[in-house]
Enzyme design. Structure first.
Site, PDB file in Angstrom:
ATOM      1  CG  MET A   1      -2.035  -1.001   1.176  1.00  0.00           C
ATOM      2  SD  MET A   1      -3.240  -0.591  -0.077  1.00  0.00           S
ATOM      3  CE  MET A   1      -4.472  -1.847   0.263  1.00  0.00           C
ATOM      4  CB  CYS A   2       0.710   4.329  -1.844  1.00  0.00           C
ATOM      5  SG  CYS A   2       1.072   3.295  -3.289  1.00  0.00           S
TER       6      CYS A   2
END
Length: 270
Positions: A1-2
């Protein structure tokens, strides 16, 4: 995930403090080593910086950290790649033009491959990410439904509801945490993780979570300032951040909430 970072303020405000915390997560306190970017709106103009390197080691990131660029709206993103290679063209935030305005967008999450089968309108991706593909689809949908920019309050409300409905559709393909701006408003949609805080008088001290830095906002602001910061995870340890719920959509303008999903009433500001 960012991870995402956004700001909406009623006066030109720098985001050096919050960005100092975020950049540590790009390869330092977090695993997001696959590039980063930031966009600062200055009137209708937008100043952008991108780097496919980890932000914790980036000389460009250190420039942003130390150089107080003042803006009403900021969108920033640090990337942990899932779809698309690690390169400059795949680095968020992405931009396109609509109604003579620069629209800026960043996405945290991963969508299924079905997004690459959705038909596009006037906007074509430059890179190979699911995120940019979703942006091109979303902005094309807005352009098709609203050939001209809304001018009346009821038209703007209809636009907000339309963006929310299209974000709901994108959410059906996976995790879709998003920030979008047209230089006037900051649109925020949550699927899993987003938190926000509004700072206003009386201002106090804030302490970063990821690095030993603190600031006294009382000495940096005026009594009329209103500054809202949105992040994937809280950036400070001594303030109360408000989590967005899955499917919640919120629009900020000049630091204040202009639109909020009807099923989720506004939370008190700190």
């Amino acid at each position: 995930m960012c991870e995402l970072l956004g700001m909406s303020a009623n006066v030109p405000t720098d985001i050096c403090f919050s960005f100092t915390g975020l950049m540590q997560r790009g390869g330092g306190t977090g695993p997001h080593r696959d590039g980063w970017g930031i966009a600062f709106y200055e009137g209708k103009g937008v100043r952008t910086f991108h780097d496919p390197a980890a932000s914790v080691n980036s000389e460009v990131a250190r420039l942003i950290q130390s150089h107080p660029i003042k803006s009403h709206i900021v969108i920033s993103h640090i990337r942990q790649a899932n779809v698309g290679g690690v390169c400059l063209v795949n680095t968020h935030p992405f931009q396109r033009e609509l109604w003579g305005r620069h629209w800026t967008y960043a996405h945290n999450g991963q969508l299924t491959a079905e997004i690459f089968d959705w038909p596009l309108g006037d906007y074509i991706p430059v890179g190979t990410t699911d995120s940019e593909r979703a942006f091109c689809w979303l902005l094309g949908e807005i352009r098709r439904e609203f050939p001209k920019a809304p001018t009346l309050a009821e038209e703007q409300e209809r636009l907000s509801l339309f963006i929310q409905e299209r974000c709901d559709r994108l959410r059906s393909l996976g995790v879709f945490n998003m920030m979008l701006s047209d230089a006037d408003r900051l649109y925020v949609y949550c699927t899993t993780k987003l938190q926000w805080i509004t700072r206003r008088a009386p201002f106090g001290e804030a302490v970063l979570q990821d690095v030993e830095v603190k600031v006294d906002f009382g000495s940096e602001t005026t009594p009329d300032d209103v500054v809202t910061v949105i992040a994937t995870e809280p950036l400070t340890t001594n303030e109360t951040w408000h989590p967005l719920k899955p499917g919640e959509f919120i629009v900020f303008r000049l630091g204040e909430i202009e639109h909020l999903s009807e099923e989720n009433p506004p939370l008190p500001v700190s």
